[in-house]
Design a protein around this motif. Structure first.
Motif, PDB file in Angstrom:
ATOM      1  N   HIS A   1      11.915   2.542 -12.311  1.00  0.00           N
ATOM      2  CA  HIS A   1      11.828   1.363 -11.453  1.00  0.00           C
ATOM      3  C   HIS A   1      12.026   1.807 -10.001  1.00  0.00           C
ATOM      4  O   HIS A   1      13.039   2.432  -9.668  1.00  0.00           O
ATOM      5  CB  HIS A   1      12.880   0.326 -11.831  1.00  0.00           C
ATOM      6  CG  HIS A   1      12.672  -0.259 -13.200  1.00  0.00           C
ATOM      7  ND1 HIS A   1      11.958  -1.414 -13.415  1.00  0.00           N
ATOM      8  CD2 HIS A   1      13.074   0.168 -14.424  1.00  0.00           C
ATOM      9  CE1 HIS A   1      11.936  -1.694 -14.704  1.00  0.00           C
ATOM     10  NE2 HIS A   1      12.606  -0.742 -15.345  1.00  0.00           N
ATOM     11  N   VAL A   2      11.077   1.468  -9.146  1.00  0.00           N
ATOM     12  CA  VAL A   2      11.113   1.885  -7.747  1.00  0.00           C
ATOM     13  C   VAL A   2      11.613   0.733  -6.890  1.00  0.00           C
ATOM     14  O   VAL A   2      11.141  -0.401  -7.012  1.00  0.00           O
ATOM     15  CB  VAL A   2       9.715   2.321  -7.261  1.00  0.00           C
ATOM     16  CG1 VAL A   2       9.775   2.778  -5.814  1.00  0.00           C
ATOM     17  CG2 VAL A   2       9.164   3.434  -8.147  1.00  0.00           C
TER      18      VAL A   2
ATOM     19  N   LEU B   1      -0.868   0.823   7.390  1.00  0.00           N
ATOM     20  CA  LEU B   1      -1.570  -0.296   6.765  1.00  0.00           C
ATOM     21  C   LEU B   1      -0.596  -1.375   6.318  1.00  0.00           C
ATOM     22  O   LEU B   1      -0.876  -2.575   6.449  1.00  0.00           O
ATOM     23  CB  LEU B   1      -2.397   0.201   5.577  1.00  0.00           C
ATOM     24  CG  LEU B   1      -3.700   0.929   5.907  1.00  0.00           C
ATOM     25  CD1 LEU B   1      -4.332   1.482   4.640  1.00  0.00           C
ATOM     26  CD2 LEU B   1      -4.681   0.000   6.604  1.00  0.00           C
ATOM     27  N   ALA B   2       0.546  -0.959   5.784  1.00  0.00           N
ATOM     28  CA  ALA B   2       1.544  -1.936   5.350  1.00  0.00           C
ATOM     29  C   ALA B   2       2.122  -2.705   6.530  1.00  0.00           C
ATOM     30  O   ALA B   2       2.356  -3.917   6.442  1.00  0.00           O
ATOM     31  CB  ALA B   2       2.664  -1.233   4.577  1.00  0.00           C
ATOM     32  N   ASP B   3       2.330  -2.022   7.654  1.00  0.00           N
ATOM     33  CA  ASP B   3       2.886  -2.680   8.836  1.00  0.00           C
ATOM     34  C   ASP B   3       1.940  -3.730   9.406  1.00  0.00           C
ATOM     35  O   ASP B   3       2.379  -4.754   9.927  1.00  0.00           O
ATOM     36  CB  ASP B   3       3.224  -1.643   9.908  1.00  0.00           C
ATOM     37  CG  ASP B   3       4.422  -0.782   9.527  1.00  0.00           C
ATOM     38  OD1 ASP B   3       5.216  -1.232   8.669  1.00  0.00           O
ATOM     39  OD2 ASP B   3       4.562   0.327  10.061  1.00  0.00           O
TER      40      ASP B   3
ATOM     41  N   PHE C   1       0.819  -1.219   0.000  1.00  0.00           N
ATOM     42  CA  PHE C   1       0.000   0.000   0.000  1.00  0.00           C
ATOM     43  C   PHE C   1       0.850   1.265   0.000  1.00  0.00           C
ATOM     44  O   PHE C   1       0.387   2.324  -0.418  1.00  0.00           O
ATOM     45  CB  PHE C   1      -0.939   0.000   1.211  1.00  0.00           C
ATOM     46  CG  PHE C   1      -2.194   0.783   0.987  1.00  0.00           C
ATOM     47  CD1 PHE C   1      -3.234   0.251   0.248  1.00  0.00           C
ATOM     48  CD2 PHE C   1      -2.343   2.065   1.503  1.00  0.00           C
ATOM     49  CE1 PHE C   1      -4.393   0.972   0.020  1.00  0.00           C
ATOM     50  CE2 PHE C   1      -3.501   2.791   1.284  1.00  0.00           C
ATOM     51  CZ  PHE C   1      -4.532   2.248   0.544  1.00  0.00           C
ATOM     52  N   THR C   2       2.102   1.147   0.457  1.00  0.00           N
ATOM     53  CA  THR C   2       2.977   2.325   0.452  1.00  0.00           C
ATOM     54  C   THR C   2       3.295   2.787  -0.967  1.00  0.00           C
ATOM     55  O   THR C   2       3.742   3.913  -1.164  1.00  0.00           O
ATOM     56  CB  THR C   2       4.290   2.008   1.184  1.00  0.00           C
ATOM     57  OG1 THR C   2       4.867   0.816   0.633  1.00  0.00           O
ATOM     58  CG2 THR C   2       4.041   1.788   2.671  1.00  0.00           C
TER      59      THR C   2
ATOM     60  N   ALA D   1       1.282   9.446   3.759  1.00  0.00           N
ATOM     61  CA  ALA D   1       2.413   8.521   3.938  1.00  0.00           C
ATOM     62  C   ALA D   1       2.316   7.757   5.248  1.00  0.00           C
ATOM     63  O   ALA D   1       2.589   6.555   5.297  1.00  0.00           O
ATOM     64  CB  ALA D   1       3.728   9.303   3.869  1.00  0.00           C
ATOM     65  N   GLY D   2       1.912   8.440   6.344  1.00  0.00           N
ATOM     66  CA  GLY D   2       1.832   7.783   7.644  1.00  0.00           C
ATOM     67  C   GLY D   2       0.797   6.673   7.680  1.00  0.00           C
ATOM     68  O   GLY D   2       1.051   5.578   8.201  1.00  0.00           O
TER      69      GLY D   2
END
Length: 838
Positions: free
Chosen positions: A691-692, A556-558, A542-543, A550-551
């Motif tokens: 590319h990220v 959500l990713a954590d 999701f990041t 961003a927070g």
């Protein structure tokens, strides 16, 4: 002759040919005139658009030597008193950021009297209408992805203005990362240096910019600056960093370029040669790690976002460990006829994980009972059945021999051999573990479909429904017979409507048992498993989306794994509660701690257990050290050092204790250990040609997450069978696939496998793509795949005794890499493909 020409002209006019020729000629002349007019128009429009040529050039600038160059320290001390800081600047565009910084400078009367915004803009940008910076300094770094990469977190802008008499510095910390153009996609710090045109060479804009650029080059220092809450704290950090650089650059070993050494090379440099090498690795590990023991606890509570990261990581560890424990508990229960069950696996995980979190050297390593250990337990049980031996005694004896050999490995410093374990070896083994997790989930799915979907009753119902809906059963089976059978077997009462609708069918099978058609169970199984994977991966990534801020994206990713498990468990146990899915097998134990009857083993069995224990110790040795190497890889930027020998010693003691009570063994787990590091890390995005990729900035090296999560696992034993039984089995399998997929991120072998199916123009700009011929890249990948296939053949073999060879094959990966692989590649290509050894 003139008369002939006149006659020819008259003839052509009469025929109309000359008229056409003249017309074509006139059209040609007109078109040429239009072309000239267009050229004049383009030249005039070019002048109006102010077209120009830009000369771009990259030039390597040496780092500032704060120890030797006295001017560097004076610059920082001088500018700290009058440097302008702009913390959390709410600007995102390049022009807006630069203008805000110049306006901050112009607030000083001495600056506003000497220059103006327009003059500053002309000096900073190539032209007023072209928003490209004239002179900048930017850091570069070696990247795991591209080899050479720009440090996109900061940029230093320089300008020389004739009317200015003094140098000025403005530092801006942006509120959110900004895209400032090529090679500057994630900028959070902008440093503006303004200097007079005529100035001493040591005081020029370039020299001043070098000073601050050298300070900002360190990623950990920038991370501290991001956490600074006031200008005073920001300047104090600059002052402290300057003094630290003076001390570090003054050391003899730092008077040359910095080299990244592996933990084993550092250990050799630290230890030197001892008279008695026995146990020296263990002693050096203790000396290295003991000074950090208190900070291992403090770092779990102190720092920006630490409480949030520790909380999310604790829940991640809890679900990532307790759910596989349930799955492996069920597997061990089936393999050992209930001797080792879910309750014992949970207890082993709790005790082993808690002891390692408290006494282990590297607390970020996660201990777990794994699929290879479950298979090894099955081998021991098969041997006991074949030779009529007591399983508890044989299991305990094998575990004690395993601990004995591990202690020998520790005291003879054999972990040094892991310096020959290159990145390719670790990635082959890591990918094998990933396949093992996926294979378990796939096997469970096939088993469920064979049990509930592809039964004879289901196929018979389909056939009879297509021919005659009233004949759902064989002719010799009546409704009365069916009802009696289903009632006697306590399944459910089958009505004629249910029979016709084929929601549940019962038919005679063998000796009076029943066979059911529960296709809805299999469909729900697939839905819950894939739903867990989809939701977990979506939240994990999701990041990379533009939604929320961003927070919240990071939060959500954590919590991706806990949220996915809880949501899909709610769907499986409540939303689809009418579909009855069988919970995991559980039987409460009256006695947990029964000493294994070692005295019942004959002498021959003890020596056989020694052979089994030695083979098992090789598996422990490789799995423990490879997991530790992946945790301590330089890209994770851990600061407190590794403890390979001490960790192996602690694991040996823990498993010796577990063995005497016939508890399942535990060792360092892949991919849980590297994922634990990532969960505690702060990450930065890097963009290279679209590319990220992400790099680790800072990791919280703490014991708190391991201790709390394993205490929670211990408390989970009170939740047997409920509410843990409300977590459906397909959710456990979905977790296996989720862990397997997330473990592929950053696995270079997997990335190179994808190149086989990727269009060449879409290849990522990785460092090995740039340095190694494509044919060599594919050859190296093919050789790794051959090693992986051999591991899978022996690791997944249905023949139990073939699995005993598996640990030896893992050990053979190192000599293959150093003795066979170099015959196919030049050293420079191997360095690029496998050069980032740990």
């Amino acid at each position: 002759m003139p008369s002939f020409v006149q006659f020819l002209i008259k003839y052509l006019f009469k025929k109309g040919l000359l008229k056409g020729i003249l017309k074509n000629r006139l059209e040609t002349v007109e078109s040429n005139d239009l072309y000239r007019q267009e050229r004049r128009r383009r030249h005039s429009s070019a002048d109006e658009d102010d077209f120009a040529l830009l000369h771009g050039r990259f030039e390597k600038v040496p780092l500032k030597d704060f120890h030797a160059e006295i001017r560097a320290f004076k610059d920082v001390e001088d500018f700290l008193s009058r440097t302008l800081l702009m913390l959390d600047l709410q600007k995102t565009g390049l022009t807006q950021i630069i203008e805000a910084m110049v306006q901050k400078l112009l607030e000083k009367k001495e600056v506003s009297a000497q220059t103006s915004l327009e003059e500053a803009r002309h000096a900073i940008f190539t032209q007023d209408s072209v928003h490209t910076l004239s002179k900048t300094i930017q850091g570069t770094m070696t990247s795991e992805v591209s080899g050479f990469d720009f440090d996109q977190n900061w940029i230093c802008v320089m300008c020389d203005i004739p009317t200015v008499t003094k140098r000025h510095v403005v530092i801006a910390r942006l509120h959110s990362p900004a895209n400032l153009g090529s090679n500057s996609h994630e900028v959070q710090f902008v440093i503006l240096v303004m200097a007079p045109v005529r100035e001493k060479s040591t005081k020029s804009s370039l020299e001043t910019a070098r000073t601050f650029a050298t300070l900002f080059l360190d990623i950990d220092f920038r991370h501290q600056l991001l956490l600074a809450e006031s200008e005073y704290e920001f300047k104090q950090l600059l002052h402290t960093r300057t003094k630290l650089l003076i001390e570090e650059q003054g050391l003899p070993e730092n008077r040359k370029s910095h080299l990244v050494l592996s933990a084993f090379e550092q250990e050799e440099q630290e230890g030197g040669k001892a008279r008695c090498p026995l146990g020296q690795g263990l002693i050096r590990d203790l000396k290295r790690r003991l000074p950090h023991y208190v900070s291992d606890f403090r770092d779990g509570f102190v720092g920006n976002k630490t409480i949030h990261k520790v909380t999310s990581t604790t829940f991640f560890l809890y679900f990532a460990c307790v759910l596989p424990n349930i799955a492996f508990g069920m597997l061990n229960d089936n393999n050992t006829a209930g001797v080792i069950d879910v309750q014992k696996v949970l207890f082993s995980q709790c005790v082993g994980g808690l002891l390692f979190a408290v006494f282990g050297g590297q607390p970020l390593i996660v201990l777990l009972t794994t699929a290879p250990l479950a298979l090894y337990t099955k081998i021991i049980y098969s041997i006991c059945e074949d030779f009529d031996l007591n399983f508890n005694a044989m299991f305990a004896c094998t575990g004690l021999w395993n601990a004995f050999f591990l202690l020998i490995f520790v005291f003879f410093n054999t972990s040094k051999l892991m310096k020959y374990s290159s990145r390719s070896t670790e990635e082959v083994f890591s990918l094998f573990i990933t396949f093992a997790f996926s294979a378990d989930a796939i096997k469970d799915t096939i088993k469920d479909f064979n049990k509930n979907y592809n039964t004879d009753v289901c196929h018979g119902v389909n056939h009879s429904n297509s021919t005659n809906q009233n004949a759902s059963f064989p002719t010799n089976s009546s409704l009365t017979t069916v009802s009696a059978m289903t009632t006697a077997s306590t399944v459910t009462t089958v009505s004629m409507v249910n029979v016709t609708n084929s929601s549940m069918l019962a038919a005679p099978s063998g000796g009076g048992g029943i066979e059911e058609c529960l296709r809805e169970n299999s469909i729900l199984f697939l839905l819950l498993m894939l739903g867990t994977v989809w939701l977990g991966i979506t939240l994990f990534n999701f990041t990379k989306t533009p939604f929320l801020n961003a927070g919240k994206r990071e939060m959500l990713a954590d919590y991706a794994l806990p949220v996915a498990v809880l949501v899909m468990s709610f769907f499986g146990s409540y939303v689809f509660r009418e579909v009855h899915m069988r919970p995991f097998k559980y039987k409460a134990r009256e006695q947990m701690f029964e000493l294994a009857p070692l005295h019942l083993l004959p002498v021959g069995a003890v020596f056989a257990a020694a052979g089994l224990g030695f083979s098992l110790s090789l598996l422990f040795f490789m799995d423990q050290n490879i997991s530790s190497a992946l945790v301590n890889t330089p890209s994770n930027k851990l600061k407190k050092g590794a403890a390979y020998h001490w960790d192996l010693f602690v694991v040996a003691v823990i498993n010796a204790f577990l063995s005497i009570f016939t508890m399942p063994w535990v060792h360092a787990a892949l991919p849980h250990s590297p994922l634990h590091v990532r969960a505690l890390a702060d990450l930065e995005d890097r963009v290279d040609q679209g590319h990220v990729h992400q790099i680790v900035v800072h990791v919280r090296e703490t014991r708190v997450t391991g201790i709390i999560s394993h205490v929670m696992i211990g408390l989970s034993m009170l939740m047997l069978p409920y509410p843990l039984a409300y977590i459906p089995r397909p959710v456990l399998d979905g977790l296996f696939i989720y862990v397997a997929i997330t473990a592929l991120y950053g696995n270079q072998l997997f990335d190179r496998i994808l190149l086989f199916f990727t269009e060449q123009s879409a290849y990522p700009p990785n460092h090995y793509i740039r340095r190694v011929p494509q044919r060599k890249i594919h050859l190296f990948t093919t050789l790794q795949l051959i090693q992986l296939v051999v591991l899978c053949v022996f690791g997944f073999s249905p023949i139990p005794y073939m699995k005993m060879v598996f640990p030896v094959l893992i050990m053979l990966l190192m000599p293959i890499r150093h003795k066979i692989i170099p015959n196919f590649f030049e050293p420079k290509y191997l360095k690029a493909l496998d050069g980032h050894a740990h």
